[in-house]
Enzyme design. Structure first.
Site, PDB file in Angstrom:
ATOM      1  N   GLY A   1       0.581  -5.099   0.639  1.00 26.03           N
ATOM      2  CA  GLY A   1      -0.627  -5.073  -0.188  1.00 26.03           C
ATOM      3  C   GLY A   1      -0.397  -5.664  -1.567  1.00 26.03           C
TER       4      GLY A   1
ATOM      5  N   GLU B   1       4.213  -5.814   7.102  1.00 28.03           N
ATOM      6  CA  GLU B   1       3.432  -4.773   7.761  1.00 28.03           C
ATOM      7  C   GLU B   1       3.829  -4.554   9.217  1.00 28.03           C
ATOM      8  OE1 GLU B   1       2.351  -6.933   5.623  1.00 28.03           O
ATOM      9  OE2 GLU B   1       0.782  -6.090   4.349  1.00 28.03           O
TER      10      GLU B   1
ATOM     11  N   GLU C   1      -0.908  -9.251  -1.080  1.00 23.78           N
ATOM     12  CA  GLU C   1      -2.348  -9.454  -0.863  1.00 23.78           C
ATOM     13  C   GLU C   1      -3.108  -9.383  -2.175  1.00 23.78           C
ATOM     14  OE1 GLU C   1      -2.472  -6.434   2.300  1.00 23.78           O
ATOM     15  OE2 GLU C   1      -3.421  -7.976   3.530  1.00 23.78           O
TER      16      GLU C   1
ATOM     17  N   ALA D   1       0.877  -1.176   0.000  1.00 24.46           N
ATOM     18  CA  ALA D   1       0.000   0.000   0.000  1.00 24.46           C
ATOM     19  C   ALA D   1       0.907   1.217   0.000  1.00 24.46           C
ATOM     20  CB  ALA D   1      -0.857  -0.024   1.268  1.00 24.46           C
TER      21      ALA D   1
HETATM   22  N1  T1G Z   1       4.705   3.364  -0.233  1.00 24.36           N
HETATM   23  C1  T1G Z   1       5.187   4.563  -0.647  1.00 24.36           C
HETATM   24  N2  T1G Z   1       6.467   4.761  -1.062  1.00 24.36           N
HETATM   25  C2  T1G Z   1       7.286   3.699  -1.048  1.00 24.36           C
HETATM   26  C3  T1G Z   1       6.863   2.418  -0.618  1.00 24.36           C
HETATM   27  C4  T1G Z   1       5.507   2.275  -0.201  1.00 24.36           C
HETATM   28  N3  T1G Z   1       5.013   1.081   0.184  1.00 24.36           N
HETATM   29  N4  T1G Z   1       7.930   1.572  -0.714  1.00 24.36           N
HETATM   30  C5  T1G Z   1       8.964   2.304  -1.186  1.00 24.36           C
HETATM   31  N5  T1G Z   1       8.577   3.563  -1.385  1.00 24.36           N
HETATM   32  C6  T1G Z   1       9.405   4.651  -1.917  1.00 24.36           C
HETATM   33  C7  T1G Z   1      10.520   5.024  -0.964  1.00 24.36           C
HETATM   34  O1  T1G Z   1      10.036   5.948  -0.008  1.00 24.36           O
HETATM   35  C8  T1G Z   1      11.523   5.648  -1.926  1.00 24.36           C
HETATM   36  O2  T1G Z   1      11.030   6.942  -2.237  1.00 24.36           O
HETATM   37  C9  T1G Z   1      11.372   4.808  -3.180  1.00 24.36           C
HETATM   38  O3  T1G Z   1      10.076   4.171  -3.084  1.00 24.36           O
HETATM   39  C10 T1G Z   1      12.424   3.729  -3.307  1.00 24.36           C
HETATM   40  O4  T1G Z   1      12.388   3.012  -2.070  1.00 24.36           O
HETATM   41  C11 T1G Z   1      -2.528  -2.972   2.948  1.00 24.36           C
HETATM   42  C12 T1G Z   1      -0.966  -1.861   4.849  1.00 24.36           C
HETATM   43  C13 T1G Z   1      10.179  -1.878  -1.995  1.00 24.36           C
HETATM   44  C14 T1G Z   1      12.101  -3.141  -0.979  1.00 24.36           C
HETATM   45  O5  T1G Z   1       6.626  -2.183   3.756  1.00 24.36           O
HETATM   46  O6  T1G Z   1      10.704  -2.251   1.620  1.00 24.36           O
HETATM   47  O7  T1G Z   1       1.024  -2.785   2.212  1.00 24.36           O
HETATM   48  O8  T1G Z   1      12.997   8.230  -1.310  1.00 24.36           O
HETATM   49  O9  T1G Z   1      14.753   3.569  -1.434  1.00 24.36           O
HETATM   50  O10 T1G Z   1      15.988   0.116  -1.500  1.00 24.36           O
HETATM   51  O11 T1G Z   1      -1.674  -4.812   4.103  1.00 24.36           O
HETATM   52  O12 T1G Z   1      11.183   0.425  -0.537  1.00 24.36           O
HETATM   53  O13 T1G Z   1      12.848   7.728  -3.752  1.00 24.36           O
HETATM   54  O14 T1G Z   1      11.221   9.346  -2.703  1.00 24.36           O
HETATM   55  O15 T1G Z   1      13.448   1.732  -0.246  1.00 24.36           O
HETATM   56  O16 T1G Z   1      15.075  -0.494  -3.811  1.00 24.36           O
HETATM   57  C15 T1G Z   1       4.058  -2.759   2.917  1.00 24.36           C
HETATM   58  C16 T1G Z   1       8.310  -0.848   1.903  1.00 24.36           C
HETATM   59  C17 T1G Z   1       3.370  -1.442   3.096  1.00 24.36           C
HETATM   60  C18 T1G Z   1       7.525  -2.111   1.568  1.00 24.36           C
HETATM   61  C19 T1G Z   1      12.499  -1.112  -2.384  1.00 24.36           C
HETATM   62  N6  T1G Z   1       5.209  -2.604   2.057  1.00 24.36           N
HETATM   63  N7  T1G Z   1       9.320  -0.579   0.913  1.00 24.36           N
HETATM   64  O17 T1G Z   1      13.722  -0.872  -1.734  1.00 24.36           O
HETATM   65  O18 T1G Z   1      14.207   1.451  -2.648  1.00 24.36           O
HETATM   66  S1  T1G Z   1       2.006  -1.561   4.204  1.00 24.36           S
HETATM   67  C20 T1G Z   1       6.418  -2.299   2.574  1.00 24.36           C
HETATM   68  C21 T1G Z   1      10.464  -1.307   0.882  1.00 24.36           C
HETATM   69  C22 T1G Z   1       0.873  -2.492   3.358  1.00 24.36           C
HETATM   70  C23 T1G Z   1      -1.271  -3.713   3.309  1.00 24.36           C
HETATM   71  C24 T1G Z   1      -0.300  -2.948   4.139  1.00 24.36           C
HETATM   72  C25 T1G Z   1      11.484  -0.876  -0.130  1.00 24.36           C
HETATM   73  C26 T1G Z   1      11.538  -1.776  -1.370  1.00 24.36           C
HETATM   74  P1  T1G Z   1      12.101   8.157  -2.516  1.00 24.36           P
HETATM   75  P2  T1G Z   1      13.764   2.462  -1.491  1.00 24.36           P
HETATM   76  P3  T1G Z   1      14.847   0.024  -2.454  1.00 24.36           P
END
Ligand code: T1G
Length: 693
Positions: A101, A124, A104, A62
């Site tokens: 998400g 999450e 999911e 998400a």
């Molecule tokens: N939402 C918004 N921005 C995100 C994002 C996300 N989920 N994931 C990454 N970004 C942005 C990050 O801020 C950065 O932005 C750019 O992408 C590159 O990220 C409903 C509620 C995917 C492994 O926890 O683990 O889903 O600084 O530098 O090292 O049940 O990002 O360039 O402006 O980290 O290659 C669950 C979180 C959310 C994944 C990539 N998902 N992200 O790593 O690049 S909760 C996560 C990561 C959810 C549902 C629930 C990593 C990555 P900017 P980066 P990277």
């Protein structure tokens, strides 16, 4: 630019999400997906659907940026329910990091095929959340309750082959995800819808499950989300599906607003903002190209640093003029790689290639071709200065000379060379190949390109790399010294070491100050105090518990006794009546009447003096932004991540309250030469917060 498109290829309807950089499920993406789904269902020419993503990864979750906003329709669970209810079979074509998400979404599809390099997780809880779009219900139905527990509560990530073996995906292969989906369709005609949620959870041993759950939660003390994620997961076999989905949603929505989730989101974006700042700095002053790096000193730190360099693909020469020390360093390196191989973290080829990048030498002459030299010798200023005199003579023009000192004056080290602009601090944390933090310490004369090179190298090593100024202990150890001093004064006043340690452990630190001191070694603290000489205030000098323990050979874990007593092979210490007696005699000698302390006083004394010192660090320009201090202590000292960081926590406490509490201690603070920072007073007076400043 966000697009969600529907393309027809024969009887295949391909929905492609394109929302750089990671296809996060923003409102626009959710709305687009729902609209294209409805179009595809209305199109009689389409018999099968494929969901795929443009760019480097399938949906990575998400959109975290939306979590501070009100919930916006269409909500993800509704979109996924529509997908799963599709009368036409839906295939998820997966690649990259299929997370949260995104996973999911894939689970709500009827079939899943993936590129071999894809990985899968529901992270999450690391954001203080729980899966909020059916993950706690659909995942156990596909992979079983035990693995779902590991993934949802424990954060386990699966690679594609493990996912195939677990039944999470139905196929994998090399090449474009869409082509993989087309191949899967060809190999499995005719596909029919296969809703995941109507399946049942495969049988499992509930007692073993609960034992597994207890084991996972024990490793996550203080965190709320894992407990609630487990609660939602149990609904997969304890509740009817609709009730279980409802419960999951209620728990997720409540988590979004929680203090822990807010704190963890703050850290997530702070880490990425720091990396962005370091990249900008590296662009401003082009870094030096690093073809070869030399490390001086093959001890624990030197060999750890060499491992970091080899793991990042850098040719490294590890130098120690003591052959036995060099052999021990080489043995450490070889056992690291054989361990990584045994655990499947590296293939044999990878392990051999990386080990081959490290060449061992016994002469400093071997630095001749190095573009960067990192010194990691004994923590003594004179010893380091002598090494830098030799390096200055032997290193090629333009080579950068870095020291790994953890608190010594780097200007004094640079001063013995003829290339002060090329000298910098690179303070790694032990063990270097594990700890994320790297403090890059600017000297007065350092050239911008040298700073940029060290910052870029830190990022390349996968470190949380924080640029700091030169002062005793830089940022991390200067704050550690302040906390340690306060803890020592507390036990001098009558508190027991085990009470202080318990309070800080319950706050969320992995261990308290006395446990940490015993782990690191009383002799290190003893030498540090010796080295500080005049700079010790009278109150600190009089509180000579370290000297008393050192004089008795109580060096901590390494000698079986320090503040605590350690049974052979035990890392958990026991309170030692001898230490209690030593403290009582000490108080008597100093004419101190012992008093009791509340847990609150202990916690506030330790944290608030650190917060005040952090404000001084900002005041003195040692560190640029408050969030940098938070990242140092999160990644170097185990500050609990779910509390957001030291100054984030200060903001939650309220700076006015902190200042008024510190003023209540002003006499005691004055005794040890501590003043309340004007920066802290000003922020408090203006009703502002550190992280707004
Ligand atoms: N939402 C918004 N921005 C995100 C994002 C996300 N989920 N994931 C990454 N970004 C942005 C990050 O801020 C950065 O932005 C750019 O992408 C590159 O990220 C409903 C509620 C995917 C492994 O926890 O683990 O889903 O600084 O530098 O090292 O049940 O990002 O360039 O402006 O980290 O290659 C669950 C979180 C959310 C994944 C990539 N998902 N992200 O790593 O690049 S909760 C996560 C990561 C959810 C549902 C629930 C990593 C990555 P900017 P980066 P990277």
């Amino acid at each position: 630019m966000t697009t969600v498109t529907l393309q027809r290829i024969d009887a295949l309807g391909v929905i492609t999400l394109d929302h750089p950089p990671v296809n996060a499920l923003s409102r626009a993406v959710r709305a687009g997906l729902l609209a294209r789904l409805q179009e595809a269902l209305a199109d009689d020419g389409i018999q099968t659907l494929v969901i795929t993503c443009a760019g480097r990864t399938f949906v990575a979750g998400a959109d975290i940026r939306e979590f501070d906003l009100p919930l916006q329709e269409p909500h993800l669970p509704e979109v996924l329910a529509a997908l799963e209810a599709s009368p036409k079979p839906v295939i998820a074509a997966l690649h990259g990091t299929v997370l949260g998400g995104g996973l999911e979404l894939a689970l709500a599809c009827h079939y899943r095929v993936a590129a071999t390099a894809a990985t899968f997780a529901l992270p999450e809880v690391s954001l203080g959340l729980i899966p909020g779009a059916g993950g706690t219900q659909r995942l156990p139905r596909l992979v079983g309750a035990p693995l779902a527990l590991d993934m949802i509560v424990g954060g386990t990530r699966l690679d594609a082959s493990a996912a195939l073996g677990a039944g999470l995906i139905d196929g994998l292969g090399e090449g474009e995800p869409l082509a993989l989906a087309q191949g899967f369709l060809r190999d499995h005609p005719p596909l029919s819808p296969r809703p995941t949620a109507v399946q049942t959870v495969p049988p499992f041993d509930p007692d073993a499950f609960e034992a597994q759950a207890r084991g996972l939660l024990r490793k996550l003390p203080g965190q709320e989300a894992p407990v609630l994620a487990l609660d939602a997961l149990r609904g997969a076999w304890q509740l009817p599906l609709s009730a279980a989905l409802q419960r999951e949603r209620e728990l997720f929505v409540a988590r979004r607003e929680s203090a822990q989730a807010r704190a963890l989101r703050q850290v997530f974006f702070a880490e990425r903002a720091l990396a962005g700042r370091n990249r900008a700095l590296a662009k401003a002053a082009p870094p030096v190209a690093l073809r070869q790096v030399a490390v001086i000193g093959a001890g624990l730190m030197g060999s750890g640093i060499a491992l970091c360099l080899a793991n990042a693909g850098l040719a490294t020469v590890l130098i120690d003029t003591q052959p036995q020390a060099l052999e021990r360093g080489r043995a450490t390196i070889d056992s690291y790689f054989s361990g990584a191989l045994a655990k499947g973290r590296l293939t044999a080829d990878q392990a051999n290639a990386r080990a081959a990048l490290i060449r061992c030498e016994t002469t400093l002459d071997a630095v001749a071709d190095a573009d960067l030299i990192i010194e990691a010798v004994f923590e003594d200023l004179a010893v380091k200065q002598e090494v830098f005199r030799q390096l200055d003579r032997l290193a090629k023009p333009g080579a950068i000379l870095a020291t790994n000192t953890s608190y010594l004056d780097i200007d004094a080290i640079a001063g013995v060379t003829g290339r002060r602009e090329a000298v910098i601090g690179m303070h790694f944390f032990s063990p270097a190949q594990v700890m994320k933090l790297l403090e890059v310490v600017r000297t007065r004369a350092v050239a911008p390109a040298v700073l940029a090179t060290a910052l870029q190298l830190g990022e390349r090593l996968g470190k949380t790399t924080v640029a700091v100024g030169n002062c005793h202990g830089f940022v991390g150890n200067r704050l550690l010294a302040v906390r340690e001093r306060e803890a020592t004064l507390l036990v001098e006043e009558g508190a027991a070491p085990e009470q202080v340690d318990r309070v800080l452990r319950e706050f969320g630190f992995p261990m308290g100050p006395f446990e940490l001191r015993d782990l690191a070694g009383i002799d290190i603290a003893w030498r540090n105090r010796q080295g500080r000489g005049e700079s010790l205030s009278p109150a600190e000098r009089a509180c000579d518990l370290i000297e008393q323990l050192h004089a008795r050979g109580r060096l901590g874990q390494k000698s079986g006794a320090g503040y605590y007593r350690y049974e052979p092979g035990q890392r958990q210490g026991q309170a030692d009546p001898l230490v209690a007696g030593l403290l009582a005699a000490h108080r008597q000698r100093r004419g101190l009447t012992p008093r009791s302390h509340s847990d609150t006083e202990i916690l506030e004394r330790c944290l608030f003096v650190m917060i005040n010192e952090a404000a001084w660090l900002l005041e003195e320009g040692i560190v640029e932004q408050p969030v940098d201090i938070d990242l140092v202590w999160l990644h170097g000292y185990g500050f609990p991540r779910y509390r957001g960081g030291l100054l984030y926590h200060a903001d939650q406490c309220g700076l006015e309250r902190i200042v008024s509490t510190l003023e209540g201690w002003s006499a005691a603070l004055a005794e040890r030469g501590t003043r309340i920072s004007p920066r802290l007073r000003q922020l408090a007076a203006e009703g502002r917060r550190f992280l707004d400043s």
